[in-house]
Design an enzyme around this catalytic site. Structure first.
Site, PDB file in Angstrom:
ATOM      1  N   TYR A   9      -8.105 -18.716 -36.110  1.00  0.00           N
ATOM      2  CA  TYR A   9      -8.692 -18.498 -37.426  1.00  0.00           C
ATOM      3  C   TYR A   9      -9.089 -17.035 -37.540  1.00  0.00           C
ATOM      4  O   TYR A   9      -9.604 -16.441 -36.586  1.00  0.00           O
ATOM      5  CB  TYR A   9      -9.929 -19.383 -37.600  1.00  0.00           C
ATOM      6  CG  TYR A   9     -10.723 -19.076 -38.852  1.00  0.00           C
ATOM      7  CD1 TYR A   9     -10.477 -19.768 -40.039  1.00  0.00           C
ATOM      8  CD2 TYR A   9     -11.707 -18.081 -38.865  1.00  0.00           C
ATOM      9  CE1 TYR A   9     -11.177 -19.480 -41.190  1.00  0.00           C
ATOM     10  CE2 TYR A   9     -12.412 -17.782 -40.022  1.00  0.00           C
ATOM     11  CZ  TYR A   9     -12.153 -18.485 -41.185  1.00  0.00           C
ATOM     12  OH  TYR A   9     -12.852 -18.191 -42.321  1.00  0.00           O
ATOM     13  N   GLU A  27      -8.716 -14.730 -45.882  1.00  0.00           N
ATOM     14  CA  GLU A  27      -8.852 -15.792 -44.880  1.00  0.00           C
ATOM     15  C   GLU A  27      -7.467 -16.261 -44.450  1.00  0.00           C
ATOM     16  O   GLU A  27      -6.613 -16.552 -45.289  1.00  0.00           O
ATOM     17  CB  GLU A  27      -9.653 -16.960 -45.448  1.00  0.00           C
ATOM     18  CG  GLU A  27     -10.020 -17.991 -44.386  1.00  0.00           C
ATOM     19  CD  GLU A  27     -10.873 -19.123 -44.940  1.00  0.00           C
ATOM     20  OE1 GLU A  27     -10.508 -19.694 -45.983  1.00  0.00           O
ATOM     21  OE2 GLU A  27     -11.896 -19.446 -44.309  1.00  0.00           O
TER      22      GLU A  27
END
Lengths: 392, 308
Positions: A113, A201
């Site tokens: 991530y 993101e």
């Protein structure tokens, strides 16, 4: 302002961030052609068909599917396009899928991530990374905070190589991979700085089975204050993804957010507008919207605001709450009267005017012949409108 | 006493020749603020409403002794204006401008680190010490001198609180709008520290909203370091997550910055949190030391007489 995954990936590619090869499609035929062309380029099936809506959780909701042939791509495209996709971020009504991204299938080794955003507490950009890719970062933060690493960037120095090293080693990347991680971070930071992105993101950021880093998903949000100076970014706005009331309001520089309740609110100032919604709730009602007509409400802005509010059929009553500062209340009162007469407000209307020349403003309203209730305080106004809307 | 601004404050206005700038410069002067200079590049040597205009902040400071700046320049040029004022040695900068790109403010905040300059805003109504000095766009008449310090992220919602406090006959020491942007100058904690040290402030009203962690940090400060009573209100309990509610900074993202979490933190920090913003005035009146209560009409008259 949010953009679609395919738009974010185009920008990523421009800034040197590796993404899978992909093509954009709006019909089943386009999707099939895109898949065939893609496979001709990469040499192998499968491809991935991804629904493009401004909401997360598309995979779990069935909006991301593997296809091993052009026919399969066509079938998937037909099943997605024109239908509402319901994810945990869309609300129960979902979002209608109008666009697809057809992408090469990649073999995933590891899922990580990565995000870049502004840390408001210190006023600096921050890089957040985790070994747990593919999961909601909030979930990881709640269950395994030790698996999240972050690093604040000094804007005076820019993105340094050691940020990539300190995060990269914690993520378990090899020295070679850390080199490409550094290039990736540099690209994303430049994207933020130069294009006015406020949040990037990548979830998941993958390491392929051959060891390459790649952004498998992409979420990009832009700072609304930076967008007006960037025509290329403005062009990425998708009006289909916004509520029609909000699109209409934005044309008149009104701040409008659609909510689920029945009481329309018109307020000057964002803080007071939020407080007005809260007070309606306290009084037992539900607000239908957030609407800030700005510090200097005029007859024109009030008129447009009424028009937009009343075009929402779930609105069963309107509460106007104005604290007149520099703009005097009798002028706002006059504006409300003129606008309400022109628009023909047929639902119950409660007006609360306070501040500069409030008494004159209230008198103007009382003598207008309009069917409206005048309230002295925000609380009284909220109670009145809730009662009127709930009355059979 | 009061905090940050008073009768002696010498104000310069950046962007004074614009519509907003000239209107509010005049309104501030009419309130009693010493507006000593204006700055608009290229208009040096002229006057606006009798106020001398200079090309640069440096020159205006040298020639007029201005120590505080109020900024009205358009958002694109506002970061530059803030840094120009800081470099010219201005001690307090009040930036009213709304719509400054967030990355511009990131750079400004970094550049101001380690300097003595204080920044209020941007995207704020300004600061006022009643009956002495008004710097900003708030209506002056709703204020009166008194013991309540007010600090808020909002504009008209602050006026709402001020008006309640004024109508109860209490009055305010200083009112500050710290602004609705995610990256800004003075924080709640900075202002609470100043109020705690100020001899004339006896109680504080703090008005927050969804987004960020400023209120949580303030709660911690109140718990550990504040002796004066604090009344708190948080706007946005009904705001949906992920949506920007007017102010650039008013957004619940990733489940963080909710009104409920802020209210909880403030309550645990010892702040008297009100759910209904129309109860701010009554709550602060109750918390003021009984001897200082100014609720009866006779005491109100006495206070008024003293002021004259």
């Amino acid at each position: 302002m949010n953009v679609h995954e395919f738009q974010a990936k185009q920008l990523f590619a421009h800034y040197g961030v590796p993404v899978p090869k992909g093509r954009f499609a709006q019909t089943a035929d386009e999707a099939m052609a895109a898949a065939t062309a893609l496979v001709a380029e990469t040499g192998a099936w499968p491809v991935v068909v991804k629904a493009q809506i401004h909401a997360g959780g598309r995979g779990k909701a069935g909006g991301v599917k593997l296809a091993k042939s052009a026919d399969e791509v066509g079938a998937i495209a037909r099943s997605l396009l024109g239908r509402a996709l319901v994810t945990h971020q869309t609300g129960p009504q979902g979002r209608v899928v109008r666009k697809l991204l057809v992408e090469q299938g990649v073999s995933i080794g590891r899922e990580l991530y990565l995000s870049l955003l502004i840390d408001r507490t210190v006023g600096r950009p921050v890089v957040v990374a985790s070994r747990e890719g593919g999961m909601e970062i909030e979930e990881v933060a709640a269950k395994h905070p030790e698996k999240i690493f972050s690093c604040r960037i000094d804007p005076a120095a820019g993105l340094q190589a050691y940020y990539a090293r300190s995060l990269g080693f914690k993520l378990g990347l090899t020295p070679e991979q850390i080199g490409s991680f550094h290039r990736m971070l540099t690209g994303l930071y430049r994207l933020m700085e130069q294009e006015g992105a406020s949040q990037v993101e990548i979830n998941p950021l993958i390491v392929t089975t051959t060891g390459e880093l790649m952004a498998l998903d992409a979420k990009l949000a832009f700072d609304d204050n930076a967008v007006p100076y960037r025509a290329q970014i403005q062009a990425l706005r998708d009006l289909d993804e916004e509520s029609p009331f909000e699109v209409e309001a934005s044309k008149f520089n009104l701040n409008y957010v659609t909510l689920d309740g029945t009481i329309g609110c018109m307020v000057n100032g964002a803080g007071l507008a939020m407080a007005t919604m809260d007070v309606i709730k306290l009084a037992g009602g539900e607000p239908a919207n957030f609407l800030d007509v700005g510090g200097g409400a005029t007859k024109e802005t009030v008129k447009e605001a009424f028009r937009i509010l009343l075009s929402d059929k779930k609105v069963k009553g309107v509460f106007v709450n104005i604290f007149g500062g520099i703009v005097r209340c009798e002028r706002i009162g006059g504006g409300i009267v003129a606008a309400a007469k022109e628009i023909e407000v047929k639902v119950p209307l409660v007006v609360r005017l306070e501040g500069t020349n409030a008494a004159e403003g209230r008198q103007l309203l009382a003598e207008s012949g309009l069917k409206l209730e005048v309230a002295a305080t925000m609380w009284e106004g909220a109670q009145k409108i809730v009662k009127m809307v709930q009355a059979p | 006493m009061s905090i940050l601004v008073n009768k002696r404050t010498r104000l310069l206005v950046q962007g004074i020749t614009g519509k907003e700038g000239s209107f509010h410069a005049t309104a501030c002067r009419d309130y009693g603020t010493q507006v000593v200079a204006g700055v608009t590049p290229g208009k040096g040597g002229t006057q606006t409403e009798g106020i001398p205009v200079f090309d640069t902040v440096q020159e205006s400071v040298e020639k007029t002794g201005a120590d505080t700046s109020m900024i009205f320049v358009p958002p694109r040029f506002a970061a530059d204006a803030i840094l120009e004022a800081a470099d010219a040695g201005v001690g307090l900068i009040v930036c009213i401008t709304e719509g400054i790109p967030i990355f511009d403010m990131v750079r400004v905040k970094r550049a101001l680190e380690g300097r003595p300059t204080r920044l209020i805003g941007p995207n704020c109504p300004g600061i006022i010490t009643p009956e002495e000095c008004k710097i900003g766009i708030m209506p002056g008449f709703i204020h009166r001198k008194g013991p309540v310090g007010i600090v808020s992220r909002s504009g008209t919602l602050t006026y709402e609180a001020v008006w309640q406090v004024t109508q109860l006959g209490l009055g305010e020491s200083t009112c500050i709008g710290i602004g609705g942007d995610p990256v800004h100058g003075l924080s709640f904690v900075d202002v609470l520290e100043l109020f705690e040290r100020d001899g004339k402030t006896e109680a504080v009203v703090m008005i927050g909203e969804i987004g960020g962690e400023d209120e949580e940090l303030a709660a911690e400060y109140v718990k550990t370091s504040m002796s004066k009573p604090v009344v708190g209100f948080i706007a946005g309990i009904t705001a949906p997550p992920g949506r920007r509610m007017g102010h650039a900074g008013a957004i619940v993202s990733g489940g963080r910055g909710t009104a409920a979490a802020k209210m909880k933190a403030l309550t645990e920090g010892g702040v008297a949190v009100v759910k209904n913003p129309t109860q701010i005035g009554d709550t602060v009146a109750r918390l003021l030391k009984p001897s200082k209560k100014r609720t009866g009409s006779s005491t109100r008259t006495a206070t008024r007489r003293k002021r004259k």
